[in-house]
Design a protein around this motif. Structure first.
Motif: not given
Length: 444
Positions: A234, A236-237, A240-241, A244, A258
């Motif tokens: 993944d 994304r940092t 960021q997760r 989201d 997710h």
């Protein structure tokens, strides 16, 4: 440095010299900050003298014109706004008038300006001089070993124990301020700010963090904690997760974007709260403590205890506050429960990682004969667990869970369990022949 070539010490001599110069500079900065605080406090006295002069001249202003005169002059000279200067004057006056020993520590370079600011802020509301002096003495003792971030939790806990009404009143006022705000940023971003009760806010953040970490594990793996294998890629940092997932939860009530909602629903938020049994019973007002944050009001603590699936009984040393034992009806997890209560966070100096995100590390390696017991275990986050095993840092465990870390340059740094640092004794310490006898270790 003055020369080139290979450093026979492997760079440690250069680092030791750098640390010495850094500490010297830090001391100078702290001394200058103390001097500036003294000058700003003096400015308050000047404004009071100006106000007296204006009254003597027959002026009957009902405003703070004398204070404005002084702050305007200082602001122009310092190239700051007068409101900013006035705020600094107020803080400096409180520091010099109410916390003179803190000012002395700052002038000597024993603490940083950030430590002094924490002490003044957490002590707001302590009006009794004797209570304030006791608070200052206890917090300054902790400030020598802790970062300002850690000290904030400790100082708030000490203040609340010395004056429980302070915490209750503050929590009742703050509850009325809960809100959600929307601020427009740039480039298609907006910011939602939620001011929430502390326990709720930490629970929300913890659950988002667990969900964010869960996204990097295969669906068959539902464990919680570091060290997973076959991680899902993944890009994304973690921030960021979290963002989201929060968006999914608020817009659809489930993280539909997710993975399987059922998988995410198994994740529960973790907060660790320690409640004195007399407070739980409603016969005392000693504050409860939210690990990693500080005191919470008794009503919130009782509500959490009433909804908890189980409680841990914690036995503490009456002389220093260190937990001696933790028990529950699951002895196989007894030791880990004890460590989480005693340590409350990663035990590397300055780290505040939550206990359930840490490893129970053997201080003396198990492979070299180190025993699996409370006096040879401490919680370390994965980052500092790696530092301990893969760098030149070393650590040994002293009595009562105190860790003594030794840096590559030979400096020693002690980390005490949080409970012993913020402990406020209810009676004078024992004196006499048995005063120095070692307290019993936990029964593990």
């Amino acid at each position: 440095m003055g020369h080139t070539g290979v450093d026979p010490s492997g760079g440690w001599d250069a680092l030791a010299d750098l640390v010495e110069r850094m500490l010297h500079t830090r001391t100078q900065i702290a001394a200058l900050e103390a001097e500036q605080s003294t000058l700003l406090a003096e400015a308050v006295e000047v404004s009071q003298a100006r106000a007296a002069a204006r009254r003597a001249a027959g002026r009957r202003e009902g405003t703070d014109l004398a204070l404005r005169e002084v702050t305007a002059e200082l602001a122009a000279a310092m190239r700051l706004s007068d409101r900013s200067v006035q705020a600094r004057m107020s803080t400096a006056y409180t520091l010099t008038d109410a916390y003179p020993t803190t000012l002395d520590h700052l002038a000597d370079g024993r603490i940083d300006p950030a430590h002094a600011a924490v002490i003044v802020d957490a002590g707001t509301g302590l009006t009794d001089p004797h209570t304030r002096a006791a608070y200052e003495r206890l917090v300054l003792d902790a400030a020598t070993d802790h970062t300002p971030t850690r000290l904030r939790e400790i100082a708030r806990a000490i203040a609340a124990r010395l004056d429980p009404s302070l915490l209750t009143d503050a929590h009742q006022r703050s509850q009325a301020d809960r809100c959600v705000k929307l601020t427009e940023l740039t480039d298609g971003l907006s910011r939602i700010i939620a001011d929430l009760p502390t326990v709720n806010a930490h629970g929300i953040h913890d659950r988002l963090t667990q969900m964010a970490h869960d996204l990097t594990r295969p669906a068959a793996d539902t464990t919680d904690g570091p060290g997973d294998t076959d991680a899902v890629d993944d890009p994304r940092t973690i921030d960021q997760r979290r963002a989201d997932i929060l968006t999914d939860l608020l817009l659809s009530a489930t993280p539909v974007a997710h993975g399987t909602p059922d998988r995410m629903s198994r994740i529960r938020a973790h907060v660790q709260v320690t409640i004195p049994v007399t407070t739980l019973a409603g016969v005392a007002t000693e504050p409860a403590l939210l690990a990693g944050v500080g005191p919470i009001d008794p009503d919130t603590a009782r509500a959490l205890a009433g909804a908890a699936p189980g409680w841990d009984r914690v036995l503490t040393d009456p002389h220093c506050g260190v937990p001696l034992a933790v028990d529950r009806y699951r002895p196989s997890t007894q030791l880990l429960r004890y460590l989480r209560v005693r340590d409350e966070r990663c035990r590397f100096p300055g780290c505040v990682q939550k206990p359930w995100r840490c490893d129970a590390d053997h201080t003396a390696d198990h492979a070299r004969g180190g025993e699996t017991s409370a006096c040879n275990l401490a919680l370390l986050c994965r980052r500092h667990h790696t530092v301990k095993h893969a760098t030149a840092w070393t650590v040994r465990q002293l009595d009562h869970g105190v860790l003594e870390w030794t840096s590559p340059t030979g400096r020693a740094y002690r980390d005490r369990p949080p409970a012993s640092v913020r402990f406020v004794p209810t009676r004078p310490p024992e004196t006499g022949a048995h005063a120095d006898e070692r307290q019993p270790d936990p029964p593990f």
